[in-house]
Scaffold this active site. Structure first.
Site, short mmCIF file in Angstrom:
data_model
loop_
_atom_site.label_atom_id
_atom_site.label_comp_id
_atom_site.label_asym_id
_atom_site.label_seq_id
_atom_site.Cartn_x
_atom_site.Cartn_y
_atom_site.Cartn_z
N CYS A 206 42.92 40.02 40.04
CA CYS A 206 42.72 38.58 40.19
C CYS A 206 43.58 38.01 41.32
CB CYS A 206 43.06 37.89 38.87
SG CYS A 206 43.02 36.10 38.95
N CYS B 252 49.80 32.07 38.19
CA CYS B 252 49.59 32.56 36.82
C CYS B 252 50.52 33.73 36.57
CB CYS B 252 48.13 32.97 36.65
SG CYS B 252 47.79 33.60 35.00
N CYS C 183 34.61 23.77 36.67
CA CYS C 183 35.60 24.78 36.30
C CYS C 183 36.98 24.26 36.72
CB CYS C 183 35.27 26.09 37.02
SG CYS C 183 36.47 27.37 36.76
N GLU D 192 42.48 24.42 42.92
CA GLU D 192 41.06 24.30 43.24
C GLU D 192 40.21 24.08 41.99
OE1 GLU D 192 41.11 28.25 45.16
OE2 GLU D 192 39.33 28.63 43.96
N CYS E 76 37.59 32.82 41.43
CA CYS E 76 38.67 31.87 41.18
C CYS E 76 39.90 32.22 42.00
CB CYS E 76 38.98 31.75 39.69
SG CYS E 76 39.89 33.10 38.98
N CYS F 47 47.03 39.73 36.24
CA CYS F 47 45.99 40.77 36.17
C CYS F 47 45.79 41.34 37.57
CB CYS F 47 44.69 40.18 35.65
SG CYS F 47 44.89 39.39 34.05
N1 SAH Z 1 43.25 33.03 32.79
C1 SAH Z 1 42.07 32.92 32.05
C2 SAH Z 1 41.07 31.98 32.69
C3 SAH Z 1 40.97 31.99 34.17
S1 SAH Z 1 40.26 33.41 34.90
C4 SAH Z 1 41.45 34.28 31.83
O1 SAH Z 1 41.89 35.24 32.41
O2 SAH Z 1 40.55 34.36 31.00
C5 SAH Z 1 38.52 33.23 34.54
C6 SAH Z 1 37.75 34.53 34.52
O3 SAH Z 1 37.56 35.03 35.85
C7 SAH Z 1 38.46 35.63 33.75
O4 SAH Z 1 37.56 36.33 32.90
C8 SAH Z 1 38.96 36.52 34.87
O5 SAH Z 1 39.24 37.80 34.43
C9 SAH Z 1 37.84 36.43 35.86
N2 SAH Z 1 38.17 36.86 37.23
C10 SAH Z 1 39.37 36.84 37.85
N3 SAH Z 1 39.26 37.32 39.10
C11 SAH Z 1 37.97 37.64 39.28
C12 SAH Z 1 37.22 38.21 40.35
N4 SAH Z 1 37.80 38.50 41.50
N5 SAH Z 1 35.89 38.43 40.16
C13 SAH Z 1 35.29 38.08 39.00
N6 SAH Z 1 35.94 37.55 37.94
C14 SAH Z 1 37.26 37.34 38.08
FE1 SF4 Z 2 45.76 34.78 35.20
FE2 SF4 Z 2 43.82 35.66 36.76
FE3 SF4 Z 2 44.60 37.12 34.66
FE4 SF4 Z 2 43.25 34.82 34.26
S1 SF4 Z 2 42.47 36.66 35.27
S2 SF4 Z 2 45.09 35.51 33.22
S3 SF4 Z 2 44.02 33.60 35.99
S4 SF4 Z 2 45.83 36.61 36.46
#
Ligand code: SAH
Ligand code: SF4
Length: 377
Positions: A117, A110, A103, A90, A338, A114
């Site tokens: 996420c 991934c 974006c 996406e 995301c 985390c």
């Molecule tokens: N993997 C990279 C970039 C993609 S995630 C990273 O982690 O930085 C982009 C941002 O969205 C990151 O700061 C991530 O922690 C945040 N993010 C992920 N899930 C989210 C959610 N449910 N609500 C708000 N931010 C979120």
């Molecule tokens: Fe991967 Fe989501 Fe963690 Fe970014 S926030 S590194 S996309 S698991």
């Protein structure tokens, strides 16, 4: 087969020379791709067939097929694309007072995993190729050319699904292609790459000589809290992460943005705010904090911090001279966090036949309404 968008300007020149053609043909093709935004080889009318033929035999044009387009009330638009191996990715288009940003996604799934996420729940299937990342921008630029002539993608955030520094070479090539002044010419200062904190790659990025902004997903000011939500912190704990960030700042003299999602009861207390102040004190002028109200996802039970706790946290940072904003949300009515649209779509595919909840019915009808609006516009 690779996409034509996988080639850097140098690659395209090398390819032309290998074909026994002149250098300037590469420049012409580059112009068609990134200045005229053509959607097929046939549209490159000043390129002879003897070049176009092998070009189209060796490269596909766009590697993306659109599956769903959703437009929110604030015009934020989500695109769900299908790739050649049927994987779904996406991409999000957002409107700001300063321009239009996209974006992009860099991986399918991934591996960083985390806890908060939606993307991290799906282990990495593969990295996206350079062309699959560039094509996301070009698809949206063509969408804008068609629906809002004259509007250009002005900013890029590499913050979609995936860890960009775990797909380093493709992401670097992507950055060089969109930044090329003979093509899209999106200024490096208008591009931000976000990482979960792969310290060795931050050091490498510092040496690329590219002025792209770096954002680090910090989300907690101490190892205990950070490791509890981001397992990458066990590999690169805060001390190591910050040593790499200091090196980055020293080499580039650029500010670093810290992303900090506000999750209720996890990382949002005044104590966390004070620890964050202490952590950033030595780099007050060279850092910037984005407080991001957490976007709840169906896959876990984390909740967003209350508006009151976010305000208190923000005040503590401001009083201590930490540069900080609470990030404006985009497209809240279309699952803009995301990975959400994709995970929702995949879940629907898996769970076909299961009775839907009221919430899911509401979402499905929203989706239909938005799709209709897009088709009509
Ligand atoms: N993997 C990279 C970039 C993609 S995630 C990273 O982690 O930085 C982009 C941002 O969205 C990151 O700061 C991530 O922690 C945040 N993010 C992920 N899930 C989210 C959610 N449910 N609500 C708000 N931010 C979120
Ligand atoms: Fe991967 Fe989501 Fe963690 Fe970014 S926030 S590194 S996309 S698991």
């Amino acid at each position: 087969m690779k996409s034509i968008y996988s080639l850097t300007q140098e690659d395209l020149k090398d390819w032309m020379i290998a074909q026994g053609e002149k250098n300037y043909r590469a420049d012409q093709i580059w112009q068609w791709l990134y200045r005229q935004h053509v959607g097929s080889f046939e549209e490159m009318t000043n390129i002879p067939k003897k070049i176009l033929q092998p070009l189209s035999e060796n490269f596909v044009f766009s590697p993306l097929k659109t599956e769903i387009v959703q437009r929110a009330q604030d015009k934020t638009t989500k695109f769900l694309f299908e790739l050649h191996d049927h994987a779904m990715i996406e991409t999000v288009l957002m409107y700001h007072h300063y321009g239009v940003s996209v974006c992009v996604t860099t991986q399918i799934g991934c591996n960083i995993g985390c806890k908060f996420c939606a993307s991290g729940l799906i282990p990495k299937v593969r990295d996206l190729e350079t062309g699959e990342i560039v094509a996301q921008i070009m698809f949206i630029q063509r969408y804008l050319d068609q629906h809002e002539p004259g509007t250009k993608v002005s900013h890029i955030v590499v913050m979609g699904i995936g860890e960009p520094f775990d797909n380093y070479e493709n992401v670097m090539n992507f950055l060089r292609i969109v930044n090329s002044d003979k093509g899209l010419a999106i200024g490096a200062r208008h591009i931000t790459v976000s990482t979960s904190g792969l310290a060795p790659k931050i050091r490498q990025f510092a040496r690329e000589g590219i002025q792209v902004n770096l954002a680090v997903s910090l989300h907690a000011p101490n190892n205990e809290t950070r490791s509890s939500i981001m397992k990458i912190n066990r590999e690169y704990p805060i001390e190591e992460l910050f040593a790499a960030i200091y090196e980055y700042i020293e080499i580039t003299n650029r500010r670093v943005t810290f992303e900090y999602i506000m999750i209720d009861g996890v990382n949002d207390t005044p104590q966390h705010a004070k620890e964050l102040v202490a952590l950033l004190k030595p780099m007050l002028k060279l850092s910037y904090v984005n407080l991001i109200p957490y976007n709840p996802v169906l896959e876990n039970s984390f909740e967003r911090s209350s508006a009151e706790n976010i305000a208190k946290f923000f005040d503590i940072l401001m009083k201590n001279k930490v540069n900080c904003v609470v990030r404006k949300e985009h497209g809240t009515d279309i699952e803009a966090a995301c990975g959400q649209l994709r995970s929702q779509y995949e879940r629907k595919k898996r769970e076909k036949g299961r009775p839907r909840t009221k919430e899911e019915i509401r979402q499905a009808s929203n989706l239909r309404r938005q799709r209709k609006q897009v088709q009509q516009s």
